[in-house]
Design an enzyme around this catalytic site. Sequence first.
Site, PDB file in Angstrom:
ATOM      1  N   THR A   1       1.570  52.892  32.257  1.00 49.04           N
ATOM      2  CA  THR A   1       2.502  52.264  31.310  1.00 49.04           C
ATOM      3  C   THR A   1       2.154  52.660  29.873  1.00 49.04           C
ATOM      4  O   THR A   1       3.005  52.596  29.002  1.00 49.04           O
ATOM      5  CB  THR A   1       2.438  50.726  31.408  1.00 49.04           C
TER       6      THR A   1
ATOM      7  N   SER B   1     -15.938  57.270  31.208  1.00 47.72           N
ATOM      8  CA  SER B   1     -17.149  57.714  30.515  1.00 47.72           C
ATOM      9  C   SER B   1     -16.765  58.567  29.313  1.00 47.72           C
ATOM     10  O   SER B   1     -17.493  58.626  28.317  1.00 47.72           O
ATOM     11  CB  SER B   1     -18.046  58.515  31.459  1.00 47.72           C
TER      12      SER B   1
ATOM     13  N   GLU C   1      -9.401  64.031  22.982  1.00 48.19           N
ATOM     14  CA  GLU C   1      -8.982  64.385  24.352  1.00 48.19           C
ATOM     15  C   GLU C   1      -7.765  65.308  24.306  1.00 48.19           C
ATOM     16  O   GLU C   1      -7.677  66.269  25.062  1.00 48.19           O
ATOM     17  CB  GLU C   1      -8.656  63.122  25.165  1.00 48.19           C
TER      18      GLU C   1
ATOM     19  N   ASP D   1      -7.973  53.691  27.029  1.00 51.08           N
ATOM     20  CA  ASP D   1      -9.421  53.796  27.244  1.00 51.08           C
ATOM     21  C   ASP D   1     -10.195  53.645  25.941  1.00 51.08           C
ATOM     22  O   ASP D   1     -11.168  52.895  25.851  1.00 51.08           O
ATOM     23  CB  ASP D   1      -9.776  55.158  27.864  1.00 51.08           C
TER      24      ASP D   1
HETATM   25  P1  ADP Z   1     -14.018  59.589  33.186  1.00 52.12           P
HETATM   26  O1  ADP Z   1     -13.637  59.413  31.753  1.00 52.12           O
HETATM   27  O2  ADP Z   1     -13.071  58.907  34.122  1.00 52.12           O
HETATM   28  O3  ADP Z   1     -15.435  59.231  33.475  1.00 52.12           O
HETATM   29  P2  ADP Z   1     -13.489  62.327  32.512  1.00 52.12           P
HETATM   30  O4  ADP Z   1     -13.330  63.545  33.329  1.00 52.12           O
HETATM   31  O5  ADP Z   1     -12.391  61.924  31.603  1.00 52.12           O
HETATM   32  O6  ADP Z   1     -13.871  61.151  33.530  1.00 52.12           O
HETATM   33  O7  ADP Z   1     -14.789  62.460  31.612  1.00 52.12           O
HETATM   34  C1  ADP Z   1     -15.995  62.884  32.169  1.00 52.12           C
HETATM   35  C2  ADP Z   1     -16.608  63.955  31.294  1.00 52.12           C
HETATM   36  O8  ADP Z   1     -17.050  63.367  30.048  1.00 52.12           O
HETATM   37  C3  ADP Z   1     -17.838  64.590  31.874  1.00 52.12           C
HETATM   38  O9  ADP Z   1     -17.505  65.645  32.746  1.00 52.12           O
HETATM   39  C4  ADP Z   1     -18.568  65.080  30.633  1.00 52.12           C
HETATM   40  O10 ADP Z   1     -18.011  66.287  30.163  1.00 52.12           O
HETATM   41  C5  ADP Z   1     -18.232  64.001  29.605  1.00 52.12           C
HETATM   42  N1  ADP Z   1     -19.303  62.976  29.542  1.00 52.12           N
HETATM   43  C6  ADP Z   1     -19.187  61.663  29.791  1.00 52.12           C
HETATM   44  N2  ADP Z   1     -20.383  61.029  29.606  1.00 52.12           N
HETATM   45  C7  ADP Z   1     -21.268  61.963  29.227  1.00 52.12           C
HETATM   46  C8  ADP Z   1     -22.668  61.957  28.883  1.00 52.12           C
HETATM   47  N3  ADP Z   1     -23.391  60.837  28.921  1.00 52.12           N
HETATM   48  N4  ADP Z   1     -23.233  63.128  28.542  1.00 52.12           N
HETATM   49  C9  ADP Z   1     -22.513  64.267  28.515  1.00 52.12           C
HETATM   50  N5  ADP Z   1     -21.224  64.348  28.825  1.00 52.12           N
HETATM   51  C10 ADP Z   1     -20.582  63.219  29.180  1.00 52.12           C
HETATM   52 MG    MG Z   2     -11.791  60.092  30.869  1.00 53.17          MG
END
Ligand code: ADP
Ligand code: MG
Length: 389
Positions: free
Chosen positions: A36, A127, A160, A172
Amino acid sequence: MIDAGTVREAFRELFGGGEPRLFRAPGRVNLIGEHTDYNGGFVLPMAIERGTTVAAAPREDRRVRAHSVNLGSTAEFDLDRPGRPRRGVWFDYVEGVAQALVRRGARLRGADLVVESDVPAGAGLSSSAALEVSTGMALAAVSGASVERVELALAGQEAEHTYVGTMCGIMDQLTSACGREGHALLIDCRSLETTAIPLDTTETVVVVCDTRVKHELASSAYNERRADCERGVELLRHVLPAVTALRDVSVEDLQRYGGCLPEIIRRRCRHVVTENARTLRAAGALRAGCMEEMGRLMWQSHESLRDDYEVSCAELDALVEIAAGVEGVAGARMTGGGFGGSTVNLVSRRALREFGSTITTEFTKLFGHAPVVYVSEAGGGAKEVMNAE
Ligand code: ADP
Ligand code: MG
């Protein structure tokens, strides 16, 4: 939870020098309101207790050195000479947020950063937003630049879009920046207004189950769904000229005019329009402490995502179905973009153990590996971590 001491120690080992300042931004889980956000609608996520911690100190030059403890990787970039975007590396997120802040007028200094996270990457707990918001806040703070939370979230989203190449909505980053302990956030993704809604977890808790799969389809399907929604708006404007996003279409509108849409577009629109309505009702249910109603809306959300929006998959459907068979589960649904990732469940505290073991056993029987189960209270938003914490 990450021990602030270990991040500080890693910082000293790598960069030496004085005492770094510490910042932390959480991951998030979306309770309801899926797909949404990019339709200008409503979402109802909460920040989780897991997050990304950053130790940071300013530098005299214009360089940013960043180290990820999780990946054991160090990167370096120059604020004045932006690197090529979309390299597919982890510091795309960090350089992206730095450049977005600069573009928004923040006067950043160079900095040394050490990052450590207990948000699992790629599990649907965002993350990436935790990384953008924590490093963005750290870079601004050690530069003495004041950046509003909403602005910080927008800079993360811009990272992003431009540097990573993920056309995500604002949910997010806004949740990571503005989360409030013990509360879910009702976010109006058009005005970016957030309303904190108390989440009473005395009897019922939020449980995330990660399928640990991510199907290839995820990003192409995401873009297709966005295009389907835009097409729906275009067609509906012939009869409803004031509509600029599906957010402006009511359930009644769609009942009346849905016939003018091709079948697939109609189903996509029906998901978004009904999901918006469910999200607003869910906010009311949470406010009233009515977890049963909240749960009902979650089951309905899952069905709509599975049948009308078609972004679920066998693993997510199985998790929801198994959850439905456990006594004491008020509701369950897929959360996040779909085609893998996680489900979010509302589980009575007394049923937690039974829930965990049933989900693990039944899912493993079907797919040959166990899901990961996380229980989380609603955590607070991004902040500087003081020495005593
Ligand atoms: P989500 O946001 O659902 O966890 P994403 O694919 O959007 O998945 O983001 C994950 C990516 O973010 C990882 O592949 C990495 O590139 C980056 N990332 C996230 N946390 C870390 C970290 N602590 N150290 C380095 N890269 C990170
Ligand atoms: Mg993500």
